[in-house]
Motif scaffolding. Sequence first.
Motif, PDB file in Angstrom:
ATOM      1  N   ALA A  52       0.715   7.175   9.525  1.00 28.36           N
ATOM      2  CA  ALA A  52      -0.349   6.338   8.980  1.00 28.36           C
ATOM      3  C   ALA A  52      -0.524   5.078   9.832  1.00 28.36           C
ATOM      4  CB  ALA A  52      -0.016   5.949   7.538  1.00 28.36           C
ATOM      5  N   GLN A 105       5.005   7.359   6.975  1.00 27.82           N
ATOM      6  CA  GLN A 105       4.489   6.014   7.209  1.00 27.82           C
ATOM      7  C   GLN A 105       4.148   5.782   8.680  1.00 27.82           C
ATOM      8  OE1 GLN A 105       7.305   3.223   5.568  1.00 27.82           O
ATOM      9  NE2 GLN A 105       6.960   3.912   3.469  1.00 27.82           N
ATOM     10  N   PHE A 155       1.073   4.028  -3.170  1.00 26.92           N
ATOM     11  CA  PHE A 155       0.672   5.421  -3.008  1.00 26.92           C
ATOM     12  C   PHE A 155       1.859   6.342  -2.743  1.00 26.92           C
ATOM     13  CE2 PHE A 155      -3.275   3.189  -2.324  1.00 26.92           C
ATOM     14  CZ  PHE A 155      -4.200   3.995  -2.956  1.00 26.92           C
ATOM     15  N   ILE A 192       0.839  -1.207   0.000  1.00 29.69           N
ATOM     16  CA  ILE A 192       0.000   0.000   0.000  1.00 29.69           C
ATOM     17  C   ILE A 192       0.871   1.252   0.000  1.00 29.69           C
ATOM     18  CG2 ILE A 192      -1.674   1.340   1.320  1.00 29.69           C
ATOM     19  CD1 ILE A 192      -2.838  -1.325   2.310  1.00 29.69           C
ATOM     20  N   PHE A 193       1.884   1.276   0.870  1.00 34.18           N
ATOM     21  CA  PHE A 193       2.766   2.440   0.941  1.00 34.18           C
ATOM     22  C   PHE A 193       3.519   2.642  -0.372  1.00 34.18           C
ATOM     23  CE2 PHE A 193       3.142   1.914   5.813  1.00 34.18           C
ATOM     24  CZ  PHE A 193       2.005   2.691   5.992  1.00 34.18           C
ATOM     25  N   VAL A 215      -4.831   5.943   1.953  1.00 31.04           N
ATOM     26  CA  VAL A 215      -3.919   4.989   2.595  1.00 31.04           C
ATOM     27  C   VAL A 215      -4.482   4.521   3.927  1.00 31.04           C
ATOM     28  CG1 VAL A 215      -1.660   4.768   3.709  1.00 31.04           C
ATOM     29  CG2 VAL A 215      -1.845   5.824   1.449  1.00 31.04           C
ATOM     30  N   VAL A 263       3.991   6.658  -0.264  1.00 29.68           N
ATOM     31  CA  VAL A 263       4.047   7.265   1.067  1.00 29.68           C
ATOM     32  C   VAL A 263       5.503   7.309   1.518  1.00 29.68           C
ATOM     33  CG1 VAL A 263       3.217   7.166   3.438  1.00 29.68           C
ATOM     34  CG2 VAL A 263       1.787   6.296   1.577  1.00 29.68           C
TER      35      VAL A 263
END
Length: 315
Positions: A114, A111, A104, A100-101, A208, A106
Amino acid sequence: MHTIATPALWFVFGLIVVIALVIDFVVLRAGGTHKVAFKEAALWSVAWIALAMLFNLGLWYWLGGHVSAEVANETALQFLAGYLVEKALAVDNIFVFLLIFSRFGVSAELQKHALMIGILGAIVMRAILIFVGAALIQRYHWILYFFGAFLIYTGIQMVRAPNDEGDFESNPLMRWMRGHLRLSKEYSGAKLSVVKDGVRWYTPMFMVIVLLAVTDVIFAVDSIPAIFAITEDPFVVLTSNVFAVLGLRALFFLIAGMADRFHLLNYGLAGVLVFIGLKMLIADVWKVPIGLSLGMVALLIGASLVASRFLPRTD
């Protein structure tokens, strides 16, 4: 719901969790938006593990003085087994977080913010699922067989598709957000939304966070039934789950740089799920000792890690 916990034990547990989260937030804010180094992540991981073990030790001591030594020993082993299972399954969760990171973009500095929000959501959601699960098991004992079959199916699927990374673009939730929300392509620090010209736009960080929350719920559907196979006491299930989740952020940064070294871990996790599923299915015929369960979980995870070290990755 039957539990060994008294109102005082519930209060102490809640107080410890609140204090731990406050300290984590204070340290997070004081550290600013810096990249978490391996050494820092390792120290925090040790601290979270030590906190969980101290809680287990305190629970064992209290039960030994107020209930019996036999109950104290059994409960301490159940907590340890539940904590180990949840910690192991959290590693697979972390691999999805990495995807996911990466998808997107990030930054390493953002991080940790999030993950902190994700951890809070995970604690709340798991508490709800655990109490619902405990109530269902108490009323419908046969649901344990359903949980067992589901865990075996999940384990088999992990072996059949060990590298299934998912398609975020075709994800129904992503499609809904793109169709109903104003989504910005630019980050604004750790903010989830910004107002431009009187119009609210949701940042990529918002997407996210939503995906992290949904991912954790999906993984909780696996891990919570797995711990119910070890004990049906909601207090032991919740405490072992929460203490494992509290260390998730540190664990993420600890293994984020070593993800490629654990390419066979999925097979170990699949073995754990299948073993626990079988344990559930035969519970009315033979109750597998907690010590044996601990040994099998450690063996399966350890073997997959050792195999990852000595067997090269193949296409």
